[in-house]
Design a protein around this motif. Structure first.
Motif, mmCIF file in Angstrom:
data_model
loop_
_atom_site.group_PDB
_atom_site.id
_atom_site.type_symbol
_atom_site.label_atom_id
_atom_site.label_comp_id
_atom_site.label_asym_id
_atom_site.label_seq_id
_atom_site.Cartn_x
_atom_site.Cartn_y
_atom_site.Cartn_z
ATOM 1 N N GLY A 240 34.117 58.222 27.806
ATOM 2 C CA GLY A 240 34.436 58.992 26.666
ATOM 3 C C GLY A 240 33.306 59.958 26.296
ATOM 4 N N GLU A 241 32.066 59.605 26.259
ATOM 5 C CA GLU A 241 30.840 60.218 25.944
ATOM 6 C C GLU A 241 30.427 60.850 26.710
ATOM 7 O OE1 GLU A 241 28.497 56.956 24.308
ATOM 8 O OE2 GLU A 241 29.533 56.646 22.660
ATOM 9 N N SER A 242 30.795 60.818 28.039
ATOM 10 C CA SER A 242 30.329 61.879 28.942
ATOM 11 C C SER A 242 31.301 62.785 29.365
ATOM 12 C CB SER A 242 29.890 61.026 30.334
ATOM 13 O OG SER A 242 30.829 60.330 30.801
ATOM 14 N N ASN A 243 32.147 62.786 30.484
ATOM 15 C CA ASN A 243 32.831 63.942 31.083
ATOM 16 C C ASN A 243 34.317 63.550 30.812
ATOM 17 O OD1 ASN A 243 32.747 61.964 32.968
ATOM 18 N ND2 ASN A 243 32.788 63.485 34.831
ATOM 19 N N MET A 244 34.837 62.395 30.258
ATOM 20 C CA MET A 244 36.077 61.924 30.341
ATOM 21 C C MET A 244 36.622 61.462 31.790
ATOM 22 S SD MET A 244 38.064 64.060 27.327
ATOM 23 C CE MET A 244 39.602 63.494 27.778
ATOM 24 N N LYS A 245 35.538 60.933 32.506
ATOM 25 C CA LYS A 245 36.157 60.547 34.042
ATOM 26 C C LYS A 245 37.350 59.649 33.794
ATOM 27 C CE LYS A 245 32.072 59.353 35.086
ATOM 28 N NZ LYS A 245 31.150 59.458 33.619
ATOM 29 N N ARG A 246 38.194 59.378 34.684
ATOM 30 C CA ARG A 246 39.286 58.462 34.568
ATOM 31 C C ARG A 246 38.573 57.160 34.893
ATOM 32 N NH1 ARG A 246 42.837 61.881 37.086
ATOM 33 N NH2 ARG A 246 42.924 63.618 36.083
ATOM 34 N N VAL A 247 39.057 56.130 34.132
ATOM 35 C CA VAL A 247 38.251 54.739 34.345
ATOM 36 C C VAL A 247 39.284 53.773 34.552
ATOM 37 C CG1 VAL A 247 37.123 52.897 33.094
ATOM 38 C CG2 VAL A 247 36.367 55.329 32.856
ATOM 39 N N TRP A 248 39.335 53.121 35.766
ATOM 40 C CA TRP A 248 40.463 52.082 36.220
ATOM 41 C C TRP A 248 39.864 50.746 36.082
ATOM 42 C CZ3 TRP A 248 44.720 54.334 35.601
ATOM 43 C CH2 TRP A 248 45.036 55.809 36.092
ATOM 44 N N LEU A 249 40.372 49.756 35.380
ATOM 45 C CA LEU A 249 39.845 48.566 35.336
ATOM 46 C C LEU A 249 40.637 47.504 35.692
ATOM 47 C CD1 LEU A 249 38.717 49.261 31.498
ATOM 48 C CD2 LEU A 249 37.202 49.397 33.353
ATOM 49 N N GLU A 250 40.111 46.459 36.340
ATOM 50 C CA GLU A 250 40.543 45.184 36.593
ATOM 51 C C GLU A 250 39.745 44.261 36.059
ATOM 52 O OE1 GLU A 250 41.288 41.623 37.330
ATOM 53 O OE2 GLU A 250 40.559 42.172 39.684
ATOM 54 N N ALA A 251 40.085 43.568 35.087
ATOM 55 C CA ALA A 251 39.339 42.716 34.112
ATOM 56 C C ALA A 251 39.297 41.343 34.122
ATOM 57 C CB ALA A 251 39.151 43.145 32.724
ATOM 58 N N GLY A 252 39.292 40.565 33.037
ATOM 59 C CA GLY A 252 39.523 39.211 32.948
ATOM 60 C C GLY A 252 40.960 38.542 33.193
ATOM 61 N N GLY A 253 41.063 37.218 33.165
ATOM 62 C CA GLY A 253 42.204 36.547 33.069
ATOM 63 C C GLY A 253 42.337 35.239 32.549
ATOM 64 N N LYS A 254 43.428 34.789 32.377
ATOM 65 C CA LYS A 254 43.405 33.384 31.658
ATOM 66 C C LYS A 254 45.006 33.056 32.345
ATOM 67 C CE LYS A 254 41.565 29.885 29.976
ATOM 68 N NZ LYS A 254 40.433 29.202 30.305
ATOM 69 N N SER A 255 45.168 33.117 33.338
ATOM 70 C CA SER A 255 46.734 33.053 33.758
ATOM 71 C C SER A 255 47.407 31.562 33.612
ATOM 72 C CB SER A 255 46.747 33.385 35.096
ATOM 73 O OG SER A 255 46.153 34.785 35.304
ATOM 74 N N ALA A 256 48.725 31.576 33.113
ATOM 75 C CA ALA A 256 49.587 30.474 33.034
ATOM 76 C C ALA A 256 50.368 30.080 34.304
ATOM 77 C CB ALA A 256 50.142 30.731 31.722
ATOM 78 N N ASN A 257 50.362 28.607 34.589
ATOM 79 C CA ASN A 257 51.207 28.428 35.723
ATOM 80 C C ASN A 257 52.129 27.508 35.066
ATOM 81 O OD1 ASN A 257 51.982 27.571 38.289
ATOM 82 N ND2 ASN A 257 50.301 26.289 38.764
ATOM 83 N N ILE A 258 53.338 27.715 34.982
ATOM 84 C CA ILE A 258 54.405 27.183 34.212
ATOM 85 C C ILE A 258 55.158 26.137 35.331
ATOM 86 C CG2 ILE A 258 56.152 27.168 32.596
ATOM 87 C CD1 ILE A 258 55.177 29.944 32.028
ATOM 88 N N VAL A 259 55.344 24.830 35.318
ATOM 89 C CA VAL A 259 56.329 23.864 35.999
ATOM 90 C C VAL A 259 56.995 23.311 35.160
ATOM 91 C CG1 VAL A 259 56.037 22.137 37.609
ATOM 92 C CG2 VAL A 259 54.009 23.523 37.272
ATOM 93 N N PHE A 260 58.383 23.435 35.469
ATOM 94 C CA PHE A 260 59.503 22.894 34.846
ATOM 95 C C PHE A 260 59.937 21.433 35.665
ATOM 96 C CE2 PHE A 260 59.679 27.342 33.296
ATOM 97 C CZ PHE A 260 60.116 27.068 31.747
#
Length: 495
Positions: A257-277
């Motif tokens: 945002g402070e430079s040239n508004m380049k596109r930024v694509w992010l794959e960041a953190g996770g805390k995934s839930a594994n649900i077992v019925f």
């Protein structure tokens, strides 16, 4: 076969030649100021190499080379058939050098050689080949107009792409980004983590050998606050694609945002839930998938199933089976082909994981404690039950083989627990009830939902998350959207 024995890999490591220089405009070179940094073998806690430490001056050279190559058009304007042939050759060379690449990856990260050889290298080559095969099958559109107009919608390469990748899957995640970006015709600067730069530097020579024109693929090893920030703030970088922490992802958005508004694509953190019925179709299969989902790659997986939600009636039986399954995931020498769980990326990260375990043991029940290992920077399978809902272990990404287990009474409670996270990368549901599977799949706030499996999939499906797990998607045809401009061409016809 020889590569199934520890001695084979030990001997191969002794004779391994490691490339340590930057790769800019088709040639290896030292950093502009000749500075270097040390990369370590986490399993042995000793130096592997002194690697060139790229900074702003080196980034400027790489971006200039990438821009010139893009404008010259040798790659950006090349026919789909030509780009396909080069990318196919690139994938083939990766497979040809699979043992070397696997060894570099294991020495640099501490992951088991069996996984580097079986998963990382083939998966990386598969990503490049998949996009090579896809690139001439993505068509433009002709919009419906009146008789006096012709409207075409086309995709064009966007320009210079900066790809910043993490240390947990350095080669594989690099190729998830290289594949679509190169297939679309862009030029790239790849910045690997300073903790795992070696496969990226080796990959550059293979790309040139495959026929990529000079300047199209550049590699800058270095630190995030130096090389990474220089890329995120550079006015001639058009796209930033990143996999890593949510904190760093937010900073990249600010820099853009402070430079040239380049596109930024992010794959960041996770805390995934594994649900077992309780109506899980195969409890043993669910236990095995759960163990792999949290212990594979030492738990250093963004989509790891770090939160296990168990219906009360099956919880005790499930946990007993899980304790037995954990015996198959014990720390060992990463160069031993029998090892299933290697080391964490370094001693500092191991200390961080130990800190989480100490904190959790003060408030919950430690069912399995993985701290009892003599291997440097290693942590074994660790399982907590009955932690308070506000515990940091429930909320924060630990990035280690640490599982937090919560019992639930019914579907609504399971859903509320699963969605109670700032992240939304993955989730899993184990049930025989087809309606329940569909209901939860739609209501879970996650980019990927797995039903009666954990983290299955291939290159045909997108990967990415909701909420603070990021934006955009890796893999599949959808990834091409990140690296192309959509253009409308409206033509007035003479009638």
């Amino acid at each position: 076969m020889d590569f199934q024995h520890l001695s084979y890999w030990q001997n191969k490591a002794k004779s391994l030649e490691i490339e340590t220089r930057l790769f800019i405009n088709g040639d290896y070179c030292d950093a502009a100021d000749n500075s270097t940094f040390e990369t370590l073998n986490p399993a042995a806690a000793h130096p592997l190499a002194q690697v060139a430490r790229g900074k702003k001056a080196d980034v400027d050279r790489a971006v200039q080379a990438a821009r010139q190559a893009f404008d010259d058009g040798a790659w950006s304007q090349a026919s789909p058939a030509k780009r396909k042939a080069v990318l196919y050759a690139f994938a083939g060379l990766m497979e040809q050098h699979r043992e070397e690449l696997a060894l570099l990856e294991t020495l640099d990260t501490g992951k088991p050689i069996r996984h580097s050889l079986r998963d990382d290298v083939p998966g990386a080559a598969r990503a490049i080949r998949w996009y090579a095969e896809a690139l001439d099958k993505v068509y433009g559109e002709v919009a419906p107009t009146g008789a006096g107009e012709l409207a075409m919608i086309v995709r064009e390469p966007i320009g210079v792409v900066a790809a910043v990748v993490p240390w947990n899957f350095p080669l594989l995640l690099a190729c998830w980004k290289l594949g679509p970006a190169l297939a679309a015709g862009n030029s790239i600067i790849l910045k690997p983590s300073e903790k795992s730069p070696l496969t990226a530097l080796r990959l550059a020579a293979l790309a040139k050998e495959a026929g990529l024109p000079d300047g199209v693929f550049n590699v800058i090893s270095g630190f995030g606050h130096e090389a990474g920030q220089a890329l995120s703030q550079h006015p001639e970088v058009d796209v930033m694609t990143f996999t890593g922490s949510t904190r760093t992802g937010k900073q990249l958005l600010k820099d853009a945002g402070e430079s040239n508004m380049k596109r930024v694509w992010l794959e960041a953190g996770g805390k995934s839930a594994n649900i077992v019925f309780a109506d899980c179709p195969d409890l043993d299969q669910a236990v095995s998938a759960t163990a792999a989902g949290i212990f594979y790659n030492q738990g250093q997986v963004c989509i790891a199933g770090t939160r296990l939600l168990l219906e009360e009636s099956i919880a005790d039986a499930f946990l007993e089976k899980l304790k037995q399954q954990a015996l198959n995931w014990q720390p060992g020498d990463p160069l031993d082909p029998n090892t299933t769980l290697g080391t964490l990326i370094d001693a500092s990260h191991a200390d961080t994981v130990h800190g989480y375990i100490r904190a959790g043991s003060e408030h919950g029940t430690l069912l399995l404690d993985g701290r009892n290992t003599s291997l440097s920077a290693a942590v074994g399978p660790t399982v907590f039950v009955d932690l308070p809902a506000n515990s940091p272990l429930h909320k924060e990404e630990i990035f280690g083989p640490v599982l937090v287990v919560t019992r639930f009474k019914d579907e609504d409670q399971a859903l509320a627990l699963a969605n109670d996270s700032q992240y939304g990368l993955g989730a899993a549901v184990w049930t025989r009830d087809l309606s329940r599977a569909h209901r939860l799949s739609r209501r879970l706030k996650a980019g990927s939902v797995f039903v009666n499996n954990y983290n299955d999939g291939d290159m045909t499906v997108p990967f990415g998350g909701y909420k603070q797990s990021g934006n955009g998607r890796d893999k599949s045809l959808h990834a091409l959207e990140k690296f192309t401009e959509l253009k409308t061409i409206w033509i007035a016809l003479e009638l």
